[in-house]
Design an enzyme around this catalytic site. Structure first.
Site, PDB file in Angstrom:
ATOM      1  N   ARG A  60      45.115  56.101  37.276  1.00 14.20           N
ATOM      2  CA  ARG A  60      44.021  55.855  38.448  1.00 14.20           C
ATOM      3  C   ARG A  60      44.322  56.621  39.530  1.00 14.20           C
ATOM      4  O   ARG A  60      43.656  57.092  40.252  1.00 14.20           O
ATOM      5  CB  ARG A  60      44.243  54.432  38.768  1.00 14.20           C
ATOM      6  CG  ARG A  60      43.353  53.907  39.779  1.00 14.20           C
ATOM      7  CD  ARG A  60      43.251  52.297  39.812  1.00 14.20           C
ATOM      8  NE  ARG A  60      42.413  51.504  38.719  1.00 14.20           N
ATOM      9  CZ  ARG A  60      41.087  51.350  38.770  1.00 14.20           C
ATOM     10  NH1 ARG A  60      40.500  51.597  39.806  1.00 14.20           N
ATOM     11  NH2 ARG A  60      40.633  50.719  37.665  1.00 14.20           N
ATOM     12  N   GLU A 110      40.801  45.132  45.769  1.00 13.75           N
ATOM     13  CA  GLU A 110      41.882  46.339  46.142  1.00 13.75           C
ATOM     14  C   GLU A 110      41.360  47.398  47.016  1.00 13.75           C
ATOM     15  O   GLU A 110      41.847  48.076  47.685  1.00 13.75           O
ATOM     16  CB  GLU A 110      42.154  46.867  44.564  1.00 13.75           C
ATOM     17  CG  GLU A 110      42.780  45.875  43.800  1.00 13.75           C
ATOM     18  CD  GLU A 110      42.931  46.813  42.326  1.00 13.75           C
ATOM     19  OE1 GLU A 110      41.883  46.725  41.792  1.00 13.75           O
ATOM     20  OE2 GLU A 110      44.185  47.371  41.935  1.00 13.75           O
TER      21      GLU A 110
HETATM   22  N1  MTE Z   1      44.359  38.303  47.208  1.00 16.62           N
HETATM   23  C1  MTE Z   1      45.391  37.248  47.548  1.00 16.62           C
HETATM   24  N2  MTE Z   1      45.084  36.319  48.485  1.00 16.62           N
HETATM   25  N3  MTE Z   1      46.314  37.329  46.744  1.00 16.62           N
HETATM   26  C2  MTE Z   1      46.700  38.235  45.697  1.00 16.62           C
HETATM   27  O1  MTE Z   1      47.491  38.100  44.808  1.00 16.62           O
HETATM   28  N4  MTE Z   1      45.737  40.142  44.627  1.00 16.62           N
HETATM   29  C3  MTE Z   1      44.948  41.312  44.642  1.00 16.62           C
HETATM   30  C4  MTE Z   1      43.474  41.170  45.025  1.00 16.62           C
HETATM   31  N5  MTE Z   1      43.434  40.204  46.359  1.00 16.62           N
HETATM   32  C5  MTE Z   1      45.342  39.336  45.505  1.00 16.62           C
HETATM   33  C6  MTE Z   1      44.520  39.155  46.410  1.00 16.62           C
HETATM   34  C7  MTE Z   1      44.801  42.284  43.599  1.00 16.62           C
HETATM   35  S1  MTE Z   1      46.141  43.327  43.177  1.00 16.62           S
HETATM   36  C8  MTE Z   1      43.713  42.176  42.733  1.00 16.62           C
HETATM   37  S2  MTE Z   1      43.458  43.402  41.295  1.00 16.62           S
HETATM   38  C9  MTE Z   1      42.554  41.330  42.932  1.00 16.62           C
HETATM   39  O2  MTE Z   1      42.667  40.434  44.183  1.00 16.62           O
HETATM   40  C10 MTE Z   1      42.382  40.493  41.561  1.00 16.62           C
HETATM   41  O3  MTE Z   1      41.454  39.433  41.722  1.00 16.62           O
HETATM   42  P1  MTE Z   1      40.054  39.607  41.779  1.00 16.62           P
HETATM   43  O4  MTE Z   1      39.695  40.541  40.617  1.00 16.62           O
HETATM   44  O5  MTE Z   1      39.273  38.399  41.337  1.00 16.62           O
HETATM   45  O6  MTE Z   1      39.463  40.399  42.761  1.00 16.62           O
HETATM   46  N1  HPA Z   2      43.548  48.516  36.931  1.00 19.24           N
HETATM   47  C1  HPA Z   2      44.507  47.414  37.105  1.00 19.24           C
HETATM   48  N2  HPA Z   2      45.360  46.769  36.085  1.00 19.24           N
HETATM   49  C2  HPA Z   2      45.141  47.528  35.101  1.00 19.24           C
HETATM   50  C3  HPA Z   2      44.295  48.317  34.899  1.00 19.24           C
HETATM   51  C4  HPA Z   2      43.858  49.117  35.909  1.00 19.24           C
HETATM   52  O1  HPA Z   2      42.893  50.011  36.004  1.00 19.24           O
HETATM   53  N3  HPA Z   2      44.729  48.951  33.544  1.00 19.24           N
HETATM   54  C5  HPA Z   2      45.563  48.171  33.145  1.00 19.24           C
HETATM   55  N4  HPA Z   2      45.777  47.139  33.994  1.00 19.24           N
HETATM   56 MO1  MOS Z   3      45.673  44.312  40.877  1.00 17.30          MO
HETATM   57  S1  MOS Z   3      46.915  45.613  41.107  1.00 17.30           S
HETATM   58  O1  MOS Z   3      44.889  45.245  39.644  1.00 17.30           O
HETATM   59  O2  MOS Z   3      46.593  43.247  40.060  1.00 17.30           O
END
Ligand code: MTE
Ligand code: HPA
Ligand code: MOS
Length: 778
Positions: free
Chosen positions: A312, A726
């Site tokens: 990534r 993210e």
């Molecule tokens: N928001 C909160 N409040 N707590 C979390 O742990 N994790 C983040 C983001 N926002 C997180 C957060 C991460 S690393 C990811 S990948 C996404 O939420 C995952 O959730 P989603 O795919 O439903 O957005």
């Molecule tokens: N993003 C986050 N988590 C993951 C990914 C990615 O692209 N691939 C495997 N785990």
């Molecule tokens: Mo988020 S780092 O893809 O859990």
């Protein structure tokens, strides 16, 4: 009344505040439940030569002490990509805190005392603690990867200007409030139920099955919610689950493990620190002609997700810019630290910061405004010539240029640059800087197979609905959004839909809730299930409605579910309320439940060739940050932030704006105050919130403007929304760039080379070195 697009409060908002939202350690213990703790390695590398548990066993209340020899299964190694990580140390020790001995006792204090009483004999060896050392010793995880486009060497040879350097970026602790936690409950037929604080129930299910030598059908993993995950519970929730499950299987008693905060910070992996060598070639206007970038990351002792994180980074080196010639290589290095892992952005930040640093340096060396250099190089929608990424995906249907122009106005950028210049001339104590940086973040797992989701939707006879998906709730609001999307499908109130505890019993073979794709995959799978139910309901409704009226007969394709009623859209007067309708349907033996499946279309990436279409679409945005630095201490204050993002049509604007603010602040923390400090033996010294500083309320700028921009060209994805979790993290990089800008303004001259984070020390040392370089010409 539209359920989608409303700022409903988070499902658990009330529960979070009142304490009625239960986390794992809030759960009432089962009779006879044991508390589990473990003894981790005291050294970063070496050999385990002996374990003496006599003193520990003698403590009243100690029930079991387990080590490697007690593993019941045949498998000894686990890992999400490569199976290279031992469940428990057998001989070789790879990092400080690596689990060696598991203790189980009748309460937590006794378990802790027992762990302290275990005596280990180890023979230390010389650990690898720096990326340079790992490179020198060929200590790597997985293959070196490459993405290449154009003739990089020829472009460099012909270019009028070149810059080069090495950028070091530090790691980052996830610092979720709820530490790693798990309860394992033994069941019948050799089965086990694992209640885990995990983003990845399926992975937890499978590592527990492997450690215990069970079939996957004998293990159920559940997750109600996490007190934050941030990527730290994508794979690293596995070890606590393994430890609790081993105890449960051996003793036949329920077993609970809750890491202490310090313990968690010491033994779990973090965001990868990177060391990146870069070269860039550009013309007099500041157009990038070529880049040549080589990433090395500190992967820690085992592969975990490091190769995927590196991928990534490589896929985000272009960020929002067209790079006509590019050579990008990446190699994860094996060091004697806990295996580093997912952290919000997943390698994106480490890639994006490199190109942003390059752009900043191009501006500094040409004496131009960095905003203009960025805009010049940014992708332009519709400009087919300049819309191809180095990995061969077309960037399309975006509003990156509109984001630049809107933000330039709303942030009052030009005027503020003038004010900053005036301020800096007046003040001999403080210096101000300002910087803008955009983000174009690829949405989808870069491993194709993970881009799938399934959902179970159960409609009850009063018209209320339970939904279960493989998605997990960690505070990000996934459940609330799924609830809204499902309510919208049936035209009912969101309060009539509940998203149930995530369990591998209801949803099998799930992907981690990660890559920001939780809503994209799981809400869309729920939509597919709803469509199946509605198809069955519609033929029943056409019959029933036709029998109720003497007018036009109702027909299946005209049945709609709106505002709590079911009717033929040509005859809205003749309608049945949704609740009674569901009861009637059941009495006519209509199936009111369905499982939906969704696989993201069109994504594919070949990591051997470094080419493909890894992403379904991109989430984009930009931020402008202004900072003030004390010229004498290096201390920095963030004065103002302006964020503008295209996150599609928001399912829940309140939650999305919250994600943008939270993500930005977390990225800003990585760029400013968060500093992992280790001693020379590889031991983490910053092991608690008192020594590891995440941004707090006083670090939030007094002016923090967050806005979204419309993008009518975005017509795909669930409810035409975009992933938001993210991408905003990488906008925090604008704060680091603003620090660099302030230092450049304080100490003009050659380009400002500084590591990340921009702590007070880094700011001060960078300024002092630059002043010293001016005084003593070499
Ligand atoms: N928001 C909160 N409040 N707590 C979390 O742990 N994790 C983040 C983001 N926002 C997180 C957060 C991460 S690393 C990811 S990948 C996404 O939420 C995952 O959730 P989603 O795919 O439903 O957005
Ligand atoms: N993003 C986050 N988590 C993951 C990914 C990615 O692209 N691939 C495997 N785990
Ligand atoms: Mo988020 S780092 O893809 O859990």
């Amino acid at each position: 009344m539209n359920a989608v697009g409303r700022s409903l409060p988070h499902d658990s908002a009330h529960g979070h505040v009142t304490g009625s939202a239960l986390y794992i350690d809030d759960m009432t213990p089962l009779a006879g439940e044991l508390h589990v703790d473990f003894v981790g390695s005291p050294i970063a590398s070496g050999t385990l030569t002996g374990i003496d548990v006599r003193a520990a066993m003698a403590i009243n209340g100690v029930v079991a002490i387990l080590a490697h020899r007690d593993l019941p299964g045949e498998k000894r190694l686990f890992g999400p990509i490569f199976h290279d990580e031992p469940f428990l140390v057998e001989e070789e020790i790879s990092y400080i805190g690596q689990p060696i001995v598991i203790v189980a006792a009748t309460n937590r204090e006794i378990a802790r005392a027992a762990a302290a009483a275990v005596v280990l004999q180890c023979e230390p060896s010389l650990p690898i603690l720096t990326i340079d050392d790992a490179i020198a010793k060929n200590s790597f995880l997985g293959p070196r990867r490459k993405i290449e486009r154009g003739d990089v060497d020829a472009a460099f040879a012909a270019a009028p200007h070149r810059i080069e350097g090495v950028l070091r970026t530090n790691g980052q602790e996830q610092l979720y409030f709820e530490s790693q936690a798990c309860i394992a409950i033994p069941g019948e037929l050799g089965s086990i139920r694992v209640i885990s604080s995990t983003q990845n129930p399926t992975e937890t299910q499978s590592v527990v099955a492997e450690a215990l030598g069970l079939g996957l059908h004998q293990v159920v993993c559940e997750c109600k919610r996490m007190g934050g995950g941030f990527g730290g519970k994508e794979t690293q929730s596995a070890l606590p689950a393994i430890m609790a499950s081993l105890v449960a299987a051996k003793t036949g008693r329920s077993a609970r493990i809750i890491y202490g905060k310090d313990q968690d910070m010491i033994v779990t992996g973090k965001r990868h620190a990177y060391q990146t060598s870069y070269r860039a070639a550009f013309d007099d206007e500041g157009n990038i002609l070529a880049v040549d970038v080589s990433f090395h990351s500190n992967g820690g002792a085992f592969a975990d997700l490091s190769t995927s994180v590196m991928e990534r980074s490589m896929l985000h080196l272009d960020n929002a810019y067209y790079l006509p010639n590019a050579r990008i290589t990446g190699q994860a290095c094996k060091l004697n630290y806990p295996p580093n892992t997912a952290f919000r952005g997943f390698g994106g930040p480490q890639g994006v910061v490199v190109i942003e640093n390059i752009l900043q340096h191009i501006a500094q060396s040409l004496g131009r405004d960095a905003w203009d250099i960025r805009r010049l190089n940014a992708y332009r929608d519709g400009d087919r010539q300049r819309s191809l990424t180095p990995y061969g995906q077309w960037v399309q249907d975006h509003v990156i240029q509109e984001i630049f122009s809107t933000l330039e106005q709303t942030s009052d950028y030009r005027q503020r640059v003038r004010l900053i210049d005036a301020f800096n001339e007046r003040s001999s104590v403080y210096v101000k800087g300002i910087a803008m940086s955009p983000i174009k973040f690829g949405i989808s797992f870069t491993s194709k197979f993970l881009n799938q989701g399934n959902a179970l939707v159960n409609v009850y006879t009063d018209g209320t609905i339970q939904v279960s998906t493989g998605g997990t709730e960690m505070g990000q609001g996934l459940n609330t959004k799924i609830r809204q999307v499902v309510a919208d499908q049936f035209g009912i109130e969101p309060a009539d839909v509940i998203v149930m505890t995530t369990s591998t019993e209801k949803n099998n073979n799930t992907s981690p809730t990660a890559a920001s794709a939780g809503t994209d995959l799981n809400a869309q799978a729920a939509v597919v299930a709803c469509e199946q139910i509605k198809a069955a309901m519609s033929s029943f409704a056409a019959n029933r409605l036709s029998s109720l009226t003497r007018g036009i007969a109702a027909s299946t394709e005209h049945i709609c579910f709106v505002d709590g009623y079911v009717y033929d859209d040509r005859n809205p007067e003749n309608r049945i309320a949704f609740g009674p309708f569901c009861d009637m349907a059941r009495r006519e033996r209509v199936d009111l439940g369905a499982r939906g499946f969704y696989a993201t279309p069109g994504v594919d990436f070949n990591r051997e060739t470094g080419q493909g279409t890894p992403f379904f679409y991109y989430t984009t945005g930009a931020a402008v940050s202004e900072v003030t630095i004390d010229r004498f201490t290096g201390e920095m204050i963030v004065d103002r932030i302006d964020v503008l993002m295209d996150v599609g049509k928001m399912i829940n604007p309140g939650i999305d704006i919250g994600q943008i603010i939270g993500g930005f602040v977390q990225g800003m923390g990585w760029c400013t105050n968060e500093e992992l400090v280790y001693d020379e033996s590889g031991k983490l010294l910053s092991t608690s919130p008192t020594t590891y500083k995440i941004p707090n309320i006083t670090d939030i700028p007094s002016q923090f403007h967050v806005d979204t921009i419309e993008n009518p060209k975005h017509r795909i994805n669930v409810s035409r929304s975009k992933a938001v979790g993210e991408p905003p993290v990488m906008l925090g990089i604008s704060v680091w760039l603003a620090a660099q800008d302030a230092i450049f303004r304080a100490t003009p001259g050659r380009v400002v080379e500084m590591p990340l984070p921009a702590t007070s020390e880094v700011n001060l040392i960078t300024m002092q070195n630059r002043l010293a370089a001016v005084v003593q010409p070499t």
